[in-house]
Design an enzyme around this catalytic site. Structure first.
Site, PDB file in Angstrom:
ATOM      1  N   ARG A 161     -48.024  -2.097  15.671  1.00  0.00           N
ATOM      2  CA  ARG A 161     -46.727  -2.575  16.144  1.00  0.00           C
ATOM      3  C   ARG A 161     -45.610  -2.164  15.188  1.00  0.00           C
ATOM      4  O   ARG A 161     -44.845  -1.250  15.453  1.00  0.00           O
ATOM      5  CB  ARG A 161     -46.751  -4.101  16.318  1.00  0.00           C
ATOM      6  CG  ARG A 161     -45.611  -4.647  17.201  1.00  0.00           C
ATOM      7  CD  ARG A 161     -44.248  -4.730  16.548  1.00  0.00           C
ATOM      8  NE  ARG A 161     -44.198  -5.588  15.374  1.00  0.00           N
ATOM      9  CZ  ARG A 161     -43.117  -5.776  14.633  1.00  0.00           C
ATOM     10  NH1 ARG A 161     -41.986  -5.127  14.926  1.00  0.00           N
ATOM     11  NH2 ARG A 161     -43.151  -6.556  13.568  1.00  0.00           N
ATOM     12  N   ASP A 162     -45.516  -2.797  14.051  1.00  0.00           N
ATOM     13  CA  ASP A 162     -44.409  -2.530  13.139  1.00  0.00           C
ATOM     14  C   ASP A 162     -44.473  -1.110  12.586  1.00  0.00           C
ATOM     15  O   ASP A 162     -43.441  -0.527  12.247  1.00  0.00           O
ATOM     16  CB  ASP A 162     -44.419  -3.542  11.990  1.00  0.00           C
ATOM     17  CG  ASP A 162     -43.099  -3.581  11.241  1.00  0.00           C
ATOM     18  OD1 ASP A 162     -42.050  -3.421  11.885  1.00  0.00           O
ATOM     19  OD2 ASP A 162     -43.105  -3.751  10.011  1.00  0.00           O
TER      20      ASP A 162
ATOM     21  N   HIS B 195     -41.819  -3.992   2.460  1.00  0.00           N
ATOM     22  CA  HIS B 195     -41.612  -2.560   2.637  1.00  0.00           C
ATOM     23  C   HIS B 195     -41.485  -1.925   1.261  1.00  0.00           C
ATOM     24  O   HIS B 195     -41.031  -2.567   0.305  1.00  0.00           O
ATOM     25  CB  HIS B 195     -40.362  -2.288   3.469  1.00  0.00           C
ATOM     26  CG  HIS B 195     -40.516  -2.616   4.916  1.00  0.00           C
ATOM     27  ND1 HIS B 195     -39.994  -1.835   5.913  1.00  0.00           N
ATOM     28  CD2 HIS B 195     -41.139  -3.638   5.548  1.00  0.00           C
ATOM     29  CE1 HIS B 195     -40.286  -2.359   7.101  1.00  0.00           C
ATOM     30  NE2 HIS B 195     -40.979  -3.460   6.901  1.00  0.00           N
TER      31      HIS B 195
ATOM     32  N   CYS C  92     -37.898  -0.650  10.620  1.00  0.00           N
ATOM     33  CA  CYS C  92     -37.182  -1.325  11.702  1.00  0.00           C
ATOM     34  C   CYS C  92     -36.160  -0.377  12.307  1.00  0.00           C
ATOM     35  O   CYS C  92     -35.292   0.139  11.590  1.00  0.00           O
ATOM     36  CB  CYS C  92     -36.485  -2.579  11.172  1.00  0.00           C
ATOM     37  SG  CYS C  92     -35.562  -3.449  12.456  1.00  0.00           S
TER      38      CYS C  92
END
Length: 294
Positions: free
Chosen positions: A9-10, A203, A234
């Site tokens: 997902r991310d 991150h 993101c």
């Protein structure tokens, strides 16, 4: 240390390549084979906003179902929640942003509205028999507003705890955090929200991600997010580069004597495979340097 694999997902949401459903499922299967047991499989957001996640239902329909594996679906609103439940997720992760500007750009709603969404979904999640977690995004800094007051993060965590969520994640969405900040935020959130588990999401944008992971471990956090290959970021945050790499984190933990239950060599093989899927080398270091001793 429990590691939540977030590459499906991310990780993939910020890649220019639209990865096929079959390859997403293969990534999840490889992650399970390596020993990962909580996997952020997809997000249930509008496909125009995040086209990389347009096949959320198809991914969930194809993943292997095992009693020891928990699939997490990210949702931003009631519509996403209903889709996630219908698709058979085991956990729902909601996002509350700690800065107003990023909340509007990322979710199209105010911080107060996102808090109300969590409140409204908490009882429904319990009724559906799924765990509910809340990620506090931009907890360490905002790309538009700069420094985020720690008191804001603590207040959001306190409210989430009062709603009865199962887990609170502190997310360094743009990779600006440092270890001293990690220690303060973890201690503060634990004090105002003692019920939920705490996890952290880092991150490595400014090469502090792994130092922050160690700081979280030292502060008592037992759950960390990581992304195979270090891919991700993101799409709504400028220069928000990849997550900490699962294989690099496992190497750090293994050499520090911290059990994760994850097979490092299988992770490296998956990261190499993922480079082929994406058509470019992944950011993680272990695919280049290898394990030690060899």
């Amino acid at each position: 240390m429990e590691i939540i694999e977030v590459a499906p997902r991310d990780g993939l949401q910020n890649e220019a390549v639209l990865v096929s459903t079959d390859d997403k499922i293969a990534l999840i299967e490889r992650s399970i084979a390596a020993g990962l047991r909580r996997i952020e499989a997809t997000s249930f957001v509008h496909p125009k906003r995040v086209p990389q996640m347009a096949d959320a239902e198809a991914v969930m329909a194809g993943v292997p179902r095992r009693a020891d594996v928990s699939y997490i679906g990210l949702v931003l609103n009631r519509r996403g929640f209903d889709r996630a439940i219908a698709a058979g997720v085991d956990e729902v992760n909601c996002v509350v942003v700690a800065s107003e500007t990023f909340s509007q750009r990322n979710q199209g709603m105010s911080v107060a509205d996102s808090v109300r969404t969590v409140r409204d979904l908490a009882d429904d999640a319990r009724a559906a028999g799924v765990a509910l977690s809340v990620t506090i995004a931009t907890a360490f800094g905002c790309p538009f507003e700069g420094e985020v007051p720690e008191a804001t993060v603590f207040d959001l965590a306190r409210q989430a705890g009062e709603f009865g969520v199962d887990e609170i994640a502190l997310a360094d969405t743009i990779g600006v955090g440092v270890p001293a900040q990690v220690a303060r935020l973890v201690a503060g959130v634990a004090a105002v929200a003692p019920g939920p588990r705490l996890r952290c999401h880092f991150h490595n944008t400014r090469n502090t991600g792994y130092a922050n992971a160690v700081a979280a471990l030292d502060a008592g956090v037992t759950v960390l997010d990581a992304s195979t290959g270090g891919i991700g970021g993101c799409p709504f945050a400028p220069a928000a580069t990849g997550n900490i790499a699962t294989e690099d984190l496992v190497y750090l933990l293994d050499r520090s004597g911290v059990e994760s239950g994850v097979d490092l060599r299988q992770l490296i093989e998956t990261a190499d495979w993922l480079s082929g899927v994406l058509g470019s080398a992944v950011p993680g270091q272990l695919t280049r340097a290898g394990v030690f001793p060899g």
